[in-house]
Design an enzyme around this catalytic site. Structure first.
Site, short mmCIF file in Angstrom:
data_model
loop_
_atom_site.label_atom_id
_atom_site.label_comp_id
_atom_site.label_asym_id
_atom_site.label_seq_id
_atom_site.Cartn_x
_atom_site.Cartn_y
_atom_site.Cartn_z
N GLY A 271 0.81 -1.21 0.00
CA GLY A 271 0.00 0.00 0.00
C GLY A 271 0.84 1.26 0.00
O GLY A 271 0.33 2.37 -0.13
N GLN A 272 2.14 1.10 0.14
CA GLN A 272 3.01 2.28 0.25
C GLN A 272 3.31 2.90 -1.11
O GLN A 272 3.82 4.02 -1.18
CB GLN A 272 4.33 1.90 0.96
CG GLN A 272 5.39 1.21 0.10
CD GLN A 272 5.18 -0.28 -0.05
OE1 GLN A 272 4.08 -0.73 -0.30
NE2 GLN A 272 6.24 -1.06 0.09
N ALA B 130 11.66 -1.40 7.61
CA ALA B 130 12.79 -0.51 7.87
C ALA B 130 12.86 0.65 6.88
O ALA B 130 13.90 1.26 6.69
CB ALA B 130 14.12 -1.27 7.89
N ARG C 46 13.03 0.71 3.77
CA ARG C 46 14.22 0.49 2.97
C ARG C 46 13.95 0.21 1.49
O ARG C 46 14.89 0.17 0.69
CB ARG C 46 15.02 -0.69 3.55
CG ARG C 46 14.23 -2.00 3.55
CD ARG C 46 15.03 -3.16 4.11
NE ARG C 46 16.03 -3.66 3.20
CZ ARG C 46 15.76 -4.39 2.12
NH1 ARG C 46 14.51 -4.71 1.81
NH2 ARG C 46 16.74 -4.81 1.33
N GLN C 47 12.70 -0.05 1.08
CA GLN C 47 12.50 -0.54 -0.28
C GLN C 47 12.82 0.49 -1.36
O GLN C 47 13.48 0.16 -2.35
CB GLN C 47 11.09 -1.12 -0.47
CG GLN C 47 10.89 -2.52 0.14
CD GLN C 47 11.67 -3.63 -0.53
OE1 GLN C 47 12.52 -3.38 -1.39
NE2 GLN C 47 11.42 -4.86 -0.14
N GLY D 39 14.08 6.59 2.14
CA GLY D 39 12.85 5.96 2.62
C GLY D 39 12.18 6.80 3.69
O GLY D 39 12.85 7.38 4.54
N GLU E 149 8.43 4.86 7.73
CA GLU E 149 8.27 4.97 9.19
C GLU E 149 8.49 6.38 9.73
O GLU E 149 7.74 6.82 10.60
CB GLU E 149 9.22 3.99 9.88
CG GLU E 149 8.80 2.55 9.66
CD GLU E 149 9.98 1.61 9.70
OE1 GLU E 149 9.99 0.72 10.56
OE2 GLU E 149 10.90 1.75 8.87
#
Ligand SMILES: Cc1cc2nc3c(=O)[nH]c(=O)nc-3n(C[C@H](O)[C@H](O)[C@H](O)COP(=O)(O)OP(=O)(O)OC[C@H]3O[C@@H](n4cnc5c(N)ncnc54)[C@H](O)[C@@H]3O)c2cc1C
Lengths: 288, 324
Positions: free
Chosen positions: B47-48, B87, B89-90, B284, B287
């Site tokens: 969903g990001q 994290a 990180r993607q 990223g 978070e």
């Protein structure tokens, strides 16, 4: 046990006959917003569901000479939007408007709200404050009982196997009377009441309280009247000081009732807030 | 009585696994029959917006339109390992691997183009819209599709990997630089406390996020709005209610998260300062966007009622108790 049949009642007669025929094997379904969850969790196991959501006779709001009658299958949305119910009944409209979400309000009914006998049923406190009469019906005929007497225990309603709730009746409010409501939920929508308070008052020109009825939600096994607080307030002048004093009186009542419960400290404190909001709203409605 | 207060929260956050843990993403790029390029990565879309941003990165690197990228992820049968969607990180890690793979495939395509067009060198060639051409002589060109024709049986394919630079902290002193990169964010809120019922309402909010470079500003804003809602839920609503290790609030009936009605209209500020090791500068932010929100709210509560609350969620009962 499995549901073998769903009867979509076309009219009141069909609903009553079906109920009389299947009795404890059957369950009524109106909006289904409570019972569908109970069915899913196998808390109720009827063989027959009798759907009353489209029964015209149960879906009307009637304004008679001296009283208002609301059919059991009237939805929250209908109450919230009704032009027949004037602003002095704002407490009842607010209670309906604050139920769940639009989807729940479009389906959920006032009869289901009452008959589910949840402590947190939002329309019950205003209906109690209105001193409502429940009209109960079966093939044998109609009977009328004070709403409060229908509640036996949490989740337990005093209806016979072949009876349904037909409607709710209460006296029309006069010029110097109004109904206020305040709900404490943990967020702005889709919130089960932690406390709900509804206050119906009658005051004279000097702000003297001629009559008061207070309905409480989520402060007992089911919706309750706060009779000793009512007695404390009746015939007194409702200035800010006295409202504060009444709130403290109610607080001590709730402390007694919730003795030994973990919610006591919070609820007895917060009820002062909901009570003050509800009574101030009622006073404002009369002055307006 | 209603009392208002304002509060700020400021944070920095190390993205990626960090602390010397191998943080590896792999990606494959493959030229298709029709001249489109397929990207294979084991990155999960939760969903990001990973699919969108990673497709953009590949398209940018290859000089193709996003429609000409076939993005294949999540299917572990056909995709290489790109690590977890965790994290934050993607975009950074797998984004880098995709960029490297796309660039390597592009170099390979250019080499093949040199052969096919019988040129002396790859110097001065340009790649645009699925064509390779001589910059000073644009009609001398060949399309990806024409090149692909020679490799029908065995398509041109490359695999690349990206490994983030992370070093272990000193166990004794806790010193070191365990993450790379770091991102920064700040949140400001205005809240209103009902001192009679203990209800806290967040009435206004602003969130500023360092993103390196916003590859897709709308998606960044989506992350910021979502992060704000999650941070706010964490601050004032969400409670697992653990009793002897059992979750009492185990459904959304009692595990309260914010609804649209609870969310204020927030102002998003995207701060850009491209990160040199990142794909097109992007860091990223999954978070980081939620972290400063709860501190800002708790600070605002302190500002409003003068009491410091040190336990989340700040539910009405805690407010009333604190006010006593
Ligand atoms: C997501 C969600 C949010 C909710 N939020 C709220 C909320 O904020 N406030 C609140 O008060 N409630 C809330 N509820 C509970 C529910 O919506 C209400 O109690 C509603 O009034 C139930 O009415 P219904 O018509 O759907 O009842 P149904 O589910 O159809 O019936 C409920 C019970 O009443 C019986 N019954 C129904 N009609 C009659 C009748 N005429 N005579 C005799 N028995 C009858 C049924 O047999 C059943 O046992 C929520 C429910 C959900 C799922």
């Amino acid at each position: 046990m499995k549901i073998k049949e769903v009867i979509k009642a076309k009219d009141l007669n069909e609903a009553l006959l079906s109920l009389d025929k299947y009795r404890d094997k059957s369950k009524l379904i109106a909006g289904g917003t409570d019972i569908v969850i109970d069915l899913k969790h196998k808390k109720v196991l009827p063989e027959v569901l009798i759907d009353i959501s489209d029964v015209e006779e149960l879906s009307q709001i009637k304004i008679e000479e001296s009283y208002v009658e609301i059919g059991a299958a009237v939805t929250f949305t209908k109450i919230e939007k009704s032009k027949k119910l004037d602003n002095r009944l704002k407490g009842l409209k607010e209670a309906s408007r604050l139920v769940g979400s639009p989807q729940i309000r479009n389906l959920g009914t006032i009869g289901g709200n009452i008959c589910n006998v949840s402590p947190a049923a939002d329309t019950v406190p205003p209906l109690l404050a209105l001193d409502s009469i429940a009209v109960v019906m079966s093939v044998e005929g109609k009977r009328e009982v004070p709403l409060q007497e229908l509640f036996l225990d949490k989740g337990k309603i005093d209806l016979k196997e072949n009876e349904l709730l037909h409607s709710i009746k209460f006296s029309k409010l006069q010029k110097n009377q109004a109904l206020g409501f305040s709900k404490l939920g943990l967020r702005k929508a889709l919130a089960i009441s932690r406390i709900a308070t509804s206050v119906c008052i009658e005051i004279d020109e000097d702000n003297r309280c001629k009559e008061i009825r207070i309905g409480s939600g989520a402060l007992g096994k089911y919706g309750l009247r706060e009779k000793s607080t009512e007695d404390f307030i009746r015939d007194k002048i409702l200035d800010e000081n006295f409202i504060e004093e009444s709130a403290r009186f109610l607080k001590s009542e709730i402390e007694k009732r919730l003795e030994g419960r973990s919610s006591k400290e919070f609820k007895s404190e917060a009820v002062m807030g909901t009570f003050k909001k509800a009574i101030r709203e009622a006073i404002q409605l009369i002055k307006a | 009585m209603k009392k208002r207060g304002k509060g700020v929260g400021i944070i920095f956050y190390g993205t990626g696994y960090g602390n010397g843990f191998p943080d590896i993403s792999k990606a494959e790029a493959e030229l298709q029959d029709d001249g489109k390029v397929a990207i294979y990565v084991g990155a999960t879309e939760v969903g990001q917006g990973a699919k969108t941003v990673m497709t953009q990165i590949a398209a940018e690197a290859l000089g193709l339109k996003v429609e000409d990228i076939i993005f294949i992820n999540e299917d572990t049968m056909v995709t290489p390992d790109s690590g977890t969607a965790a994290a934050s990180r993607q975009s950074y890690n797998t984004g880098n691997a995709i960029k490297k793979a796309a660039e390597a495939l592009k170099a390979l395509i250019v080499d093949k183009a040199v052969d096919k067009m019988k040129l002396n060198t790859n110097i001065g060639l340009k790649v645009e819209n699925g064509n390779v051409f001589v910059k000073t002589f644009p009609s001398r060109k060949i399309s990806f599709k024409e090149i692909a024709e020679d490799y029908k049986e065995n398509p041109l394919k490359v695999e690349e990997e990206f490994i983030a630079q992370t070093t272990e902290m000193d166990e004794e002193t806790g010193q070191g630089a365990p993450y790379w990169p770091y991102t920064f964010s700040a949140c400001g809120v205005e809240i209103e406390v009902d001192t009679e019922t203990g209800i806290v309402e967040v009435i206004d909010g602003v969130l500023a996020q360092d993103v390196g470079k916003a590859l897709n500003p709308k998606l960044v804003e989506g992350q910021m709005e979502g992060g704000f809602a999650m941070g706010m839920g964490y601050g004032i609503f969400e409670n697992l209610n653990l009793k002897k290790g059992k979750m009492k609030n185990n459904s959304f009936t009692n595990y309260i998260i914010p609804t649209a009605l609870d969310m204020p209209d927030i102002k998003n500020v995207i701060v850009e300062d491209p990160e040199s090791t990142a794909p097109y500068g992007a860091k990223g932010i999954g978070e980081p966007v939620m972290i400063p929100v709860a501190p800002a709210i708790l600070n605002a509560i302190h500002d409003a009622i003068g009491v410091r609350i040190t336990e989340t969620p700040v539910t009405p009962d805690k407010i009333l108790k604190a006010l006593k």
